[in-house]
Design a protein around this motif. Structure first.
Motif, PDB file in Angstrom:
ATOM      1  N   ASN A 859       0.799  -1.232   0.000  1.00 35.31           N
ATOM      2  CA  ASN A 859       0.000   0.000   0.000  1.00 35.31           C
ATOM      3  C   ASN A 859       0.831   1.282   0.000  1.00 35.31           C
ATOM      4  OD1 ASN A 859      -2.469  -1.352  -0.040  1.00 35.31           O
ATOM      5  ND2 ASN A 859      -2.414  -1.636   2.200  1.00 35.31           N
ATOM      6  N   ASN A 860       1.756   1.417   0.928  1.00 34.79           N
ATOM      7  CA  ASN A 860       2.482   2.683   1.065  1.00 34.79           C
ATOM      8  C   ASN A 860       3.947   2.596   0.685  1.00 34.79           C
ATOM      9  OD1 ASN A 860       0.231   4.111   2.105  1.00 34.79           O
ATOM     10  ND2 ASN A 860       0.561   3.160   4.119  1.00 34.79           N
ATOM     11  N   PHE A 861       4.341   1.521   0.022  1.00 35.29           N
ATOM     12  CA  PHE A 861       5.754   1.353  -0.331  1.00 35.29           C
ATOM     13  C   PHE A 861       5.903   1.039  -1.815  1.00 35.29           C
ATOM     14  CE2 PHE A 861       5.492   0.523   4.177  1.00 35.29           C
ATOM     15  CZ  PHE A 861       6.616   1.168   4.686  1.00 35.29           C
ATOM     16  N   GLU A 862       7.138   1.236  -2.272  1.00 33.57           N
ATOM     17  CA  GLU A 862       7.462   0.940  -3.662  1.00 33.57           C
ATOM     18  C   GLU A 862       8.724   0.092  -3.707  1.00 33.57           C
ATOM     19  OE1 GLU A 862       7.303   3.486  -7.707  1.00 33.57           O
ATOM     20  OE2 GLU A 862       8.865   4.130  -6.308  1.00 33.57           O
ATOM     21  N   PHE A 863       8.609  -1.050  -4.331  1.00 34.19           N
ATOM     22  CA  PHE A 863       9.772  -1.914  -4.561  1.00 34.19           C
ATOM     23  C   PHE A 863      10.469  -1.456  -5.839  1.00 34.19           C
ATOM     24  CE2 PHE A 863      11.456  -5.471  -7.052  1.00 34.19           C
ATOM     25  CZ  PHE A 863      12.428  -5.954  -6.181  1.00 34.19           C
ATOM     26  N   HIS A 864      11.785  -1.425  -5.815  1.00 43.34           N
ATOM     27  CA  HIS A 864      12.515  -1.022  -7.020  1.00 43.34           C
ATOM     28  C   HIS A 864      13.803  -1.828  -7.150  1.00 43.34           C
ATOM     29  CE1 HIS A 864      15.562   1.294  -4.738  1.00 43.34           C
ATOM     30  NE2 HIS A 864      14.543   1.652  -3.963  1.00 43.34           N
ATOM     31  N   THR A 865      14.189  -2.068  -8.376  1.00 50.05           N
ATOM     32  CA  THR A 865      15.470  -2.712  -8.658  1.00 50.05           C
ATOM     33  C   THR A 865      16.002  -2.176  -9.981  1.00 50.05           C
ATOM     34  OG1 THR A 865      16.630  -4.838  -8.906  1.00 50.05           O
ATOM     35  CG2 THR A 865      14.426  -4.679  -9.864  1.00 50.05           C
ATOM     36  N   SER A 866      17.298  -2.110 -10.114  1.00 56.36           N
ATOM     37  CA  SER A 866      17.910  -1.571 -11.335  1.00 56.36           C
ATOM     38  C   SER A 866      19.204  -2.312 -11.642  1.00 56.36           C
ATOM     39  CB  SER A 866      18.198  -0.069 -11.193  1.00 56.36           C
ATOM     40  OG  SER A 866      19.175   0.155 -10.195  1.00 56.36           O
ATOM     41  N   LEU A 867      19.585  -2.260 -12.902  1.00 54.05           N
ATOM     42  CA  LEU A 867      20.814  -2.905 -13.358  1.00 54.05           C
ATOM     43  C   LEU A 867      21.427  -2.065 -14.463  1.00 54.05           C
ATOM     44  CD1 LEU A 867      22.616  -5.550 -13.211  1.00 54.05           C
ATOM     45  CD2 LEU A 867      21.304  -6.323 -15.196  1.00 54.05           C
ATOM     46  N   ASN A 868      22.730  -1.898 -14.420  1.00 52.20           N
ATOM     47  CA  ASN A 868      23.455  -1.230 -15.505  1.00 52.20           C
ATOM     48  C   ASN A 868      24.565  -2.157 -15.980  1.00 52.20           C
ATOM     49  OD1 ASN A 868      23.899   1.626 -16.880  1.00 52.20           O
ATOM     50  ND2 ASN A 868      25.922   0.745 -16.492  1.00 52.20           N
ATOM     51  N   ALA A 869      24.573  -2.453 -17.270  1.00 55.41           N
ATOM     52  CA  ALA A 869      25.589  -3.319 -17.871  1.00 55.41           C
ATOM     53  C   ALA A 869      26.391  -2.515 -18.879  1.00 55.41           C
ATOM     54  CB  ALA A 869      24.932  -4.514 -18.556  1.00 55.41           C
ATOM     55  N   ALA A 870      27.706  -2.613 -18.795  1.00 61.63           N
ATOM     56  CA  ALA A 870      28.590  -1.880 -19.709  1.00 61.63           C
ATOM     57  C   ALA A 870      29.587  -2.865 -20.321  1.00 61.63           C
ATOM     58  CB  ALA A 870      29.326  -0.772 -18.976  1.00 61.63           C
ATOM     59  N   TYR A 871      29.448  -3.086 -21.619  1.00 59.98           N
ATOM     60  CA  TYR A 871      30.330  -4.019 -22.330  1.00 59.98           C
ATOM     61  C   TYR A 871      31.389  -3.253 -23.110  1.00 59.98           C
ATOM     62  CZ  TYR A 871      32.056  -7.111 -25.989  1.00 59.98           C
ATOM     63  OH  TYR A 871      32.881  -7.802 -26.841  1.00 59.98           O
ATOM     64  N   THR A 872      32.624  -3.713 -23.005  1.00 58.05           N
ATOM     65  CA  THR A 872      33.741  -3.144 -23.768  1.00 58.05           C
ATOM     66  C   THR A 872      34.470  -4.295 -24.444  1.00 58.05           C
ATOM     67  OG1 THR A 872      34.020  -1.368 -22.154  1.00 58.05           O
ATOM     68  CG2 THR A 872      35.848  -1.773 -23.661  1.00 58.05           C
ATOM     69  N   SER A 873      34.642  -4.223 -25.754  1.00 57.64           N
ATOM     70  CA  SER A 873      35.359  -5.278 -26.471  1.00 57.64           C
ATOM     71  C   SER A 873      36.856  -5.129 -26.260  1.00 57.64           C
ATOM     72  CB  SER A 873      35.010  -5.241 -27.955  1.00 57.64           C
ATOM     73  OG  SER A 873      35.460  -4.034 -28.556  1.00 57.64           O
ATOM     74  N   LYS A 874      37.636  -6.055 -26.734  1.00 54.35           N
ATOM     75  CA  LYS A 874      39.074  -6.097 -26.493  1.00 54.35           C
ATOM     76  C   LYS A 874      39.773  -4.876 -27.105  1.00 54.35           C
ATOM     77  CE  LYS A 874      40.107  -8.870 -30.609  1.00 54.35           C
ATOM     78  NZ  LYS A 874      40.676 -10.136 -31.115  1.00 54.35           N
ATOM     79  N   TYR A 875      40.898  -4.513 -26.517  1.00 57.17           N
ATOM     80  CA  TYR A 875      41.694  -3.403 -27.029  1.00 57.17           C
ATOM     81  C   TYR A 875      43.115  -3.526 -26.494  1.00 57.17           C
ATOM     82  CZ  TYR A 875      40.752  -1.472 -22.371  1.00 57.17           C
ATOM     83  OH  TYR A 875      40.644  -1.290 -21.011  1.00 57.17           O
ATOM     84  N   LEU A 876      44.027  -2.804 -27.125  1.00 60.29           N
ATOM     85  CA  LEU A 876      45.410  -2.698 -26.646  1.00 60.29           C
ATOM     86  C   LEU A 876      45.531  -1.413 -25.837  1.00 60.29           C
ATOM     87  CD1 LEU A 876      47.387  -3.728 -29.868  1.00 60.29           C
ATOM     88  CD2 LEU A 876      46.847  -5.165 -27.899  1.00 60.29           C
TER      89      LEU A 876
END
Length: 945
Positions: A859-876
């Motif tokens: 009633n008086n609350f809010e459930f929340h969840t989040s995710l951030n994904a950051a992909y970087t390919s190979k490099y020198l």
């Protein structure tokens, strides 16, 4: 009353509407300021180029706000751009950039807060085609489209401009702290400068903090986490004098251990957090059309231990051609374990100086498996950062005048170690002491006409002292001696001469100190303007021009500041810097050029180390030494001479130039949901005066031409925002860290080759003796091409998605004089051709995805969840493009899960950073720096008042 204030009052941003007439306080101040307004500083800053751009977004406010918050706040009214910022300001999102003919990314402060994303590294994982180049607080940098990686190069402008609240940062380091109380972060790709600020050759990142408001508010959060982490954040603000003066203050404290421990002293950890920063702002609104905002911030001096986080493994024994990689015994393995032949058998044992001291090569020095460091210099790197700015805004009937005058100071002082518990390096490292003064004035038309414009002037002055220090301890002589010198002073010394040799090894460098200073003074001035011609309802032509002047002076000096124990072993002089030593030959015999004073100095050496009796005739005592003893003196003097290296008195190089930045774009609005554009951006990054080993060697300006075709769209009943572009950038005289052959050190290395070597072994030693000097310079030609996309999606109930990515082909078009990497040191040529190869640090693919879910519960609350994904390919990562510097592709995940009250006054969240515990690093020839931030879990409590 103006339309602006009327609009604000009608939208009722505060519970109390504006009075029809100014208050008594406002009337009095209005009278005073009317007389003073003409004395407002004539040179100021534009707060943000986006502020003056027309907000022609046709998407409804509900969709825009839903994209920002993802909850029931979607129906809040939208404040138009250009209004005086005295009430609550709508947070910018990517939706609002729909009609801007440039590639741009936006992330809100709220999105950053969800996963404690509060520094360059974290922010870059949420912006398209922006890369953070990991280093310490001084050396870290930002790249856009693969351009901008640099190390310690304060003599040059950064390629990526960082702007906070309208103040340009002349060094990226000025932002290497915790960002806090953030409204939005925006990144613009391609050359910037026609809308104000200092200008950036590859792009710019704009950070906007929350401004003072007449609506009272307070926020407080405390986070407890792994590794004794505690993060405190607080912000508060509201009216001081109703309708006249408001304030906002914010502070952040970030304390915690690093993951990697010191075996030498367990009280120290690597990449610990020891940060405290605060900011206070005041907003004055004495009239309907005028506002002034004063801001001051401070990050006091605090040490963090970052330098020295290095993991080491064995250097390969043989090169690809079968020759030895260390024929002369210069590596740590040779000194601590022994010199090996091609079969791996030890032919010369470890140096006795370091044997039996509870520290071995394989047991301690190679620390990759133990994931810990062991060195004795733990002072760390001390950083401070502070500044102040005054922003003045005046609304005319058809335009707005903005002025910002600002000052910033940054200091960095490092005390480094060579990475062992031995007393080798003492008080080494570098420092930066940077002052920046900036003023700008800008005028922008109110949007809505056939022609919109913005124009201004800017003055930007910097004064910088860049320090380098090299200090030596009592073990330095034994460590830096070449094999012949060490044999002479220890292994092959006989009888009493061995004691004298060991004393000479110790005194050759003990307590000596060398210091270099680079003083850089810069004055940058520019005039700029940009206009939008709405030549039809669907089409807008944008054109901008910036003309700037650069006046730079760089003065270098490297001097020997302390003789320590071995002052009598000094050379006579180095390049005109008098050191007061005596002259002798390579076998220790006295030269005929010595003065009586120099001969007496030689006698003191003979007396101190060998007990030779001093007579009334200068030089007699020294001449009584045996050939073995003279060779020992020569060896000690040789050690000292090589380490002293190049010295020179002040030498100055200057750079003066006129530089141009242009922007031309055509935008066409096909319908309410689809806009397309084509653009050309031209930018010129200043060169600089520069000195290499005391010789003036300027760095040429860098020129960039960027071509871009893009579309910006809404779809699925405005639930999807998708922007995409393809681009090509051609860069001439690309500025980067390069390496040139160090003739001085190469000569010393050649002289140190074992005379017993012959044939292939001798040839291999000569090739390996080539030494390089890291410096700043130009690469003839670079090209970057690819595509980018940014978007949001809110079409699924309770979900908000944010996504961006890029394919980026950044490569050298013409780079025929690249230095040899370690694995190619056996080649005879000093340089190799890297044309066609990818730039260091430039991954082909970067993809960012953010998702948030919110749902009402209990009633008086809010459930929340989040995710951030950051992909970087190979490099020198290495500037030499060594194959051993390959960093494999990886994905970093940050997430949170929590519960908040429905009115959002209280929230508790579990936050996980680097959820999958990724630790990307290069393979490394011998040494690499591991990823400093393994998985971290924390619990955060937040209260909004």
């Amino acid at each position: 009353m103006s339309n602006t204030l009327s609009g604000i009052a009608q939208k009722n941003y505060r519970s109390k509407k504006f009075n029809a007439q100014p208050s008594c306080n406002r009337t009095i101040l209005a009278t005073v300021l009317t007389g003073l307004i003409s004395f407002v500083p004539a040179v100021t800053f534009a707060a943000d180029p986006a502020d003056a751009k027309p907000n022609n977004t046709d998407k409804d406010a509900t969709s825009t706000q839903a994209n920002t918050t993802g909850n029931s706040s979607a129906n809040k009214p939208v404040q138009k751009l250009g209004q005086v910022n005295v009430r609550a300001k709508k947070i910018k999102t990517i939706d609002e950039k729909h009609d801007e003919p440039v590639s741009v990314s936006v992330v809100t402060g709220k999105a950053l807060e969800r996963e404690l994303a509060q520094d360059y590294n974290a922010i870059s994982k949420r912006l398209s085609n922006v890369t953070f180049n990991q280093s310490n607080t001084r050396g870290a940098s930002l790249s856009i489209r693969g351009l901008g990686k640099r190390a310690f190069a304060e003599t040059q402008d950064p390629s990526v401009l960082v702007v906070q609240d309208g103040v340009s940062f002349g060094l990226t380091s000025l932002g290497n702290f915790d960002f806090y109380d953030i409204e939005t972060v925006e990144s613009y790709r391609g050359p910037q400068g026609t809308t104000g600020g200092k200008g950036g050759s590859s792009g710019a990142v704009y950070v906007t903090t929350k401004r003072p408001s007449f609506t009272p508010s307070s926020d407080f959060s405390i986070t407890y986490g792994q590794r004794d982490t505690i993060i405190l954040k607080a912000a508060s603000g509201g009216p001081i004098i109703e309708d006249l003066l408001a304030w906002r203050g914010a502070v952040v404290v970030n304390k915690g251990k690093g993951y990697y421990k010191s075996e030498y002293d367990e009280n120290y950890t690597m990449f610990n957090k020891n940060r405290l920063s605060g900011r206070v702002q005041f907003l004055l609104t004495p009239t309907e059309n005028f506002s002034a905002r004063l801001s001051a911030d401070l990050e006091p001096h605090a040490p963090q231990l970052q330098n020295g986080l290095a993991f080491r493994h064995d250097q390969p024994l043989l090169f690809e051609d079968g020759s030895l990689t260390d024929p002369s015994g210069t590596t740590a393995r040779a000194k601590l374990y022994g010199i090996a032949d091609k079969t791996g058998a030890i032919v010369t044992p470890a140096r006795g100086w370091f044997v039996g001291r509870d520290y071995t090569y394989y047991g301690n020095y190679t620390n990759e498996e133990r994931a810990a460091v062991n060195f004795n210099q733990n002072q760390g790197q001390t950083v401070s950062n502070k500044g102040a700015s005054l922003e003045l805004n005046y609304d005319f009937e058809a335009s707005k005048l903005t002025s910002i005058t600002a000052y910033r100071y940054f200091s960095f002082d490092a005390h480094n170690d060579e990475g062992t518990p031995f007393d080798i390096s003492r008080d080494g490292g570098g420092g930066v002491y940077y002052n920046q003064y900036s003023q700008e004035i800008k005028i922008a038309s109110n949007p809505g006409g056939v022609f919109d414009y913005q124009a201004g002037v800017i003055a930007f002055k910097t004064d910088n002292d860049i320090v380098s220090k090299t200090g030596w301890g009592s073990d330095a002589g034994a460590w830096f001696a070449n094999t012949n010198q060490y044999n002479t002073l220890d292994r092959n010394a006989t009888g009493a001469n061995r004691g004298a040799g060991l004393a000479l090894l110790r005194d050759s460098l003990d307590d000596a100190l060398k210091r270099g200073d680079i003083w850089v003074k810069t004055q940058s001035n520019a005039i700029y303007g940009q206009g939008d011609w709405h030549w039809s309802e669907e089409a807008t032509l944008t054109a901008g021009l910036r003309v700037g002047t650069e006046d730079r002076e760089t003065t270098d000096a490297i001097l020997f500041k302390a003789n320590g124990s071995g002052g009598a072993l000094n050379p006579v002089s180095v390049r005109g810097v008098q050191l007061g030593g005596f002259a002798s030959t390579s076998n220790g015999n006295l030269s005929t050029t010595n003065t009586p004073e120099q001969l007496s100095l030689a006698d003191s050496v003979a007396n101190r180390y060998y007990g030779a009796a001093i007579t009334t005739t200068a030089g007699d005592a020294y001449n009584t030494l045996t050939a073995e003893q003279k060779n020992q003196v020569a060896a000690a003097k040789g050690i000292r001479s090589v380490q002293i290296g190049q010295l020179f008195n002040k030498v100055t190089d200057t750079y003066e130039d006129t530089l141009y930045t242009t922007h031309v774009s055509q935008r066409y609005k096909f319908n309410e949901l689809l806009t397309g554009y084509v653009s050309w951006q031209h930018g010129e990054k200043p060169g600089t005066g520069f000195n290499i080993n005391g010789v003036p060697t300027g760095v040429k300006p860098e020129t960039t031409d960027a071509f871009e075709i893009g579309v910006k769209s809404f779809a699925f009943e405005n639930t999807l925002t998708l922007n995409a572009d393809i681009f090509v950038m051609d860069i001439d005289d690309y500025q980067q860290a390069i390496r040139v052959v160090d003739e001085f050190t190469t000569s010393a290395n050649l002289a140190a080759i074992d005379p017993a070597l012959t044939g292939d072994a001798l040839e291999s030693a000569k090739n390996a003796a080539v030494a390089y000097l890291s410096t700043q310079g130009n690469v003839n030609k670079v090209q970057v091409k690819g595509f980018e996309f940014d978007g949001t999606y809110i079409g699924i109930e309770n979900f908000t998605f944010r996504f961006s990515g890029a394919y980026n082909d950044a490569h050298y078009e013409d780079f025929k004089n690249s230095p040899k990497p370690d694995e190619l040191a056996y080649l005879k040529e000093p340089f190799v051709d890297r044309s066609g190869k990818a730039l260091p640090g430039a991954a082909k693919w970067t993809i960012n995805l953010g998702a948030e879910y919110r749902h009402a519960v209990f009633n008086n609350f809010e459930f929340h969840t989040s995710l951030n994904a950051a992909y970087t390919s190979k490099y020198l990562t290495s500037d030499t493009l060594s194959s051993y510097s390959l960093v494999p592709g990886y994905t970093l995940l940050d997430g949170s899960i929590g519960l908040s009250t429905f009115d959002n006054k209280f929230d508790v969240s579990l936050i996980v950073k680097n959820l999958s515990d990724q630790r990307p690093h290069e393979i490394a020839w011998t040494t690499y720096e591991p990823y400093p931030y393994p998985r971290w879990v924390g619990l955060s409590f937040t209260n909004h008042f």
